[in-house]
Design a protein around this motif. Structure first.
Motif, mmCIF file in Angstrom:
data_model
loop_
_atom_site.group_PDB
_atom_site.id
_atom_site.type_symbol
_atom_site.label_atom_id
_atom_site.label_comp_id
_atom_site.label_asym_id
_atom_site.label_seq_id
_atom_site.Cartn_x
_atom_site.Cartn_y
_atom_site.Cartn_z
ATOM 1 N N ILE A 44 10.538 3.150 5.804
ATOM 2 C CA ILE A 44 9.655 2.540 4.812
ATOM 3 C C ILE A 44 9.025 1.258 5.369
ATOM 4 O O ILE A 44 7.830 1.011 5.190
ATOM 5 C CB ILE A 44 10.419 2.259 3.508
ATOM 6 C CG1 ILE A 44 10.778 3.569 2.816
ATOM 7 C CG2 ILE A 44 9.610 1.368 2.568
ATOM 8 C CD1 ILE A 44 11.749 3.412 1.669
ATOM 9 N N GLY A 45 9.814 0.454 6.067
ATOM 10 C CA GLY A 45 9.281 -0.761 6.680
ATOM 11 C C GLY A 45 8.234 -0.467 7.738
ATOM 12 O O GLY A 45 7.231 -1.172 7.850
ATOM 13 N N THR A 46 8.444 0.596 8.503
ATOM 14 C CA THR A 46 7.477 0.970 9.530
ATOM 15 C C THR A 46 6.176 1.455 8.900
ATOM 16 O O THR A 46 5.082 1.127 9.377
ATOM 17 C CB THR A 46 8.076 2.053 10.439
ATOM 18 O OG1 THR A 46 9.293 1.551 11.007
ATOM 19 C CG2 THR A 46 7.127 2.431 11.544
ATOM 20 N N VAL A 47 6.277 2.208 7.830
ATOM 21 C CA VAL A 47 5.069 2.644 7.116
ATOM 22 C C VAL A 47 4.328 1.423 6.572
ATOM 23 O O VAL A 47 3.100 1.343 6.650
ATOM 24 C CB VAL A 47 5.425 3.648 5.994
ATOM 25 C CG1 VAL A 47 4.240 3.902 5.084
ATOM 26 C CG2 VAL A 47 5.930 4.946 6.596
ATOM 27 N N GLY A 48 5.068 0.453 6.037
ATOM 28 C CA GLY A 48 4.444 -0.779 5.559
ATOM 29 C C GLY A 48 3.755 -1.540 6.673
ATOM 30 O O GLY A 48 2.673 -2.101 6.488
ATOM 31 N N LEU A 49 4.368 -1.554 7.839
ATOM 32 C CA LEU A 49 3.772 -2.225 8.988
ATOM 33 C C LEU A 49 2.436 -1.595 9.355
ATOM 34 O O LEU A 49 1.480 -2.287 9.690
ATOM 35 C CB LEU A 49 4.731 -2.158 10.184
ATOM 36 C CG LEU A 49 4.233 -2.700 11.511
ATOM 37 C CD1 LEU A 49 4.025 -4.197 11.413
ATOM 38 C CD2 LEU A 49 5.197 -2.366 12.607
ATOM 39 N N ILE A 50 2.359 -0.299 9.248
ATOM 40 C CA ILE A 50 1.128 0.407 9.605
ATOM 41 C C ILE A 50 0.075 0.296 8.501
ATOM 42 O O ILE A 50 -1.108 0.112 8.775
ATOM 43 C CB ILE A 50 1.440 1.890 9.899
ATOM 44 C CG1 ILE A 50 2.309 1.980 11.154
ATOM 45 C CG2 ILE A 50 0.167 2.705 10.070
ATOM 46 C CD1 ILE A 50 2.906 3.349 11.387
ATOM 47 N N ARG A 51 0.492 0.354 7.246
ATOM 48 C CA ARG A 51 -0.465 0.467 6.140
ATOM 49 C C ARG A 51 -0.905 -0.856 5.525
ATOM 50 O O ARG A 51 -1.983 -0.923 4.947
ATOM 51 C CB ARG A 51 0.117 1.354 5.052
ATOM 52 C CG ARG A 51 0.280 2.793 5.508
ATOM 53 C CD ARG A 51 0.622 3.708 4.391
ATOM 54 N NE ARG A 51 -0.239 3.554 3.244
ATOM 55 C CZ ARG A 51 -1.250 4.348 2.922
ATOM 56 N NH1 ARG A 51 -1.534 5.365 3.694
ATOM 57 N NH2 ARG A 51 -1.954 4.145 1.849
ATOM 58 N N PRO A 97 -2.517 -4.483 4.896
ATOM 59 C CA PRO A 97 -3.793 -4.922 5.446
ATOM 60 C C PRO A 97 -3.746 -6.198 6.299
ATOM 61 O O PRO A 97 -4.557 -6.340 7.200
ATOM 62 C CB PRO A 97 -4.638 -5.174 4.193
ATOM 63 C CG PRO A 97 -3.651 -5.531 3.140
ATOM 64 C CD PRO A 97 -2.426 -4.720 3.456
ATOM 65 N N ASP A 98 -2.839 -7.119 6.025
ATOM 66 C CA ASP A 98 -2.889 -8.385 6.748
ATOM 67 C C ASP A 98 -1.538 -8.725 7.382
ATOM 68 O O ASP A 98 -0.528 -8.075 7.146
ATOM 69 C CB ASP A 98 -3.347 -9.517 5.829
ATOM 70 C CG ASP A 98 -2.390 -9.773 4.687
ATOM 71 O OD1 ASP A 98 -1.566 -8.890 4.388
ATOM 72 O OD2 ASP A 98 -2.456 -10.857 4.097
ATOM 73 N N LEU A 99 -1.577 -9.742 8.208
ATOM 74 C CA LEU A 99 -0.395 -10.144 8.973
ATOM 75 C C LEU A 99 0.765 -10.538 8.068
ATOM 76 O O LEU A 99 1.908 -10.157 8.319
ATOM 77 C CB LEU A 99 -0.750 -11.321 9.892
ATOM 78 C CG LEU A 99 0.424 -11.919 10.659
ATOM 79 C CD1 LEU A 99 0.821 -10.995 11.788
ATOM 80 C CD2 LEU A 99 0.088 -13.294 11.150
ATOM 81 N N TYR A 100 0.509 -11.263 7.014
ATOM 82 C CA TYR A 100 1.584 -11.761 6.159
ATOM 83 C C TYR A 100 2.303 -10.619 5.429
ATOM 84 O O TYR A 100 3.522 -10.633 5.303
ATOM 85 C CB TYR A 100 1.036 -12.788 5.167
ATOM 86 C CG TYR A 100 0.390 -13.958 5.874
ATOM 87 C CD1 TYR A 100 1.154 -14.868 6.591
ATOM 88 C CD2 TYR A 100 -0.991 -14.136 5.842
ATOM 89 C CE1 TYR A 100 0.562 -15.936 7.250
ATOM 90 C CE2 TYR A 100 -1.588 -15.205 6.492
ATOM 91 C CZ TYR A 100 -0.805 -16.092 7.200
ATOM 92 O OH TYR A 100 -1.387 -17.130 7.852
ATOM 93 N N SER A 101 1.566 -9.639 4.978
ATOM 94 C CA SER A 101 2.187 -8.473 4.344
ATOM 95 C C SER A 101 3.006 -7.676 5.347
ATOM 96 O O SER A 101 4.090 -7.189 5.042
ATOM 97 C CB SER A 101 1.120 -7.558 3.746
ATOM 98 O OG SER A 101 0.389 -8.235 2.762
ATOM 99 N N ARG A 102 2.497 -7.563 6.550
ATOM 100 C CA ARG A 102 3.223 -6.839 7.595
ATOM 101 C C ARG A 102 4.508 -7.558 7.970
ATOM 102 O O ARG A 102 5.542 -6.923 8.171
ATOM 103 C CB ARG A 102 2.334 -6.663 8.815
ATOM 104 C CG ARG A 102 1.197 -5.708 8.570
ATOM 105 C CD ARG A 102 0.293 -5.614 9.750
ATOM 106 N NE ARG A 102 -0.792 -4.679 9.448
ATOM 107 C CZ ARG A 102 -1.828 -4.530 10.213
ATOM 108 N NH1 ARG A 102 -1.963 -5.212 11.327
ATOM 109 N NH2 ARG A 102 -2.771 -3.668 9.868
ATOM 110 N N LEU A 103 4.447 -8.874 8.064
ATOM 111 C CA LEU A 103 5.658 -9.640 8.361
ATOM 112 C C LEU A 103 6.699 -9.486 7.263
ATOM 113 O O LEU A 103 7.899 -9.427 7.533
ATOM 114 C CB LEU A 103 5.321 -11.121 8.546
ATOM 115 C CG LEU A 103 4.727 -11.513 9.882
ATOM 116 C CD1 LEU A 103 4.328 -12.982 9.860
ATOM 117 C CD2 LEU A 103 5.688 -11.246 11.002
ATOM 118 N N HIS A 104 6.248 -9.432 6.027
ATOM 119 C CA HIS A 104 7.176 -9.245 4.914
ATOM 120 C C HIS A 104 7.877 -7.900 5.033
ATOM 121 O O HIS A 104 9.093 -7.809 4.849
ATOM 122 C CB HIS A 104 6.426 -9.337 3.589
ATOM 123 C CG HIS A 104 7.298 -9.130 2.395
ATOM 124 N ND1 HIS A 104 8.163 -10.086 1.956
ATOM 125 C CD2 HIS A 104 7.456 -8.061 1.597
ATOM 126 C CE1 HIS A 104 8.822 -9.619 0.912
ATOM 127 N NE2 HIS A 104 8.409 -8.384 0.669
#
Length: 92
Positions: free
Chosen positions: A16-23, A25-32
């Motif tokens: 789920i975290g990897t899917v979030g990393l890919i999907r 939109p911005d750096l801060y959401s990906r870091l979360h």
């Protein structure tokens, strides 16, 4: 049995975290996604492996690896977010 369940649950969280990393939109959401969901996944996997460890010594080593990963993940997420913010404070 419980150890295998926790390892599987951890794999689901990491996916789920990897899917979030890919999907996301911005750096801060990906870091979360990386700093939160992957740490929960790693915690589940570490706990599952600790329960299945053949000795207490190995279980403690797995626990130490998990704790060091938690500290380094949080620190790196802060450093990356801080450097991005200093680079362009009006982008967020």
């Amino acid at each position: 049995m419980l150890g295998a369940f926790l390892v599987g649950l951890g794999a689901v969280f990491i996916t789920i975290g990897t899917v979030g990393l890919i999907r996301f939109p911005d750096l801060y959401s990906r870091l979360h996604a990386l700093a939160k969901v992957d740490n929960v996944g790693l915690g589940c996997i570490a706990l599952g492996l600790m329960l299945e460890a053949p000795s207490v010594s190995i279980a403690l080593k797995i626990g130490a690896i998990w704790l060091l990963t938690l500290v380094s993940s949080a620190s790196l997420a802060y450093i990356i977010a801080s450097s991005k913010y200093k680079e362009d404070p009006h982008a967020h």
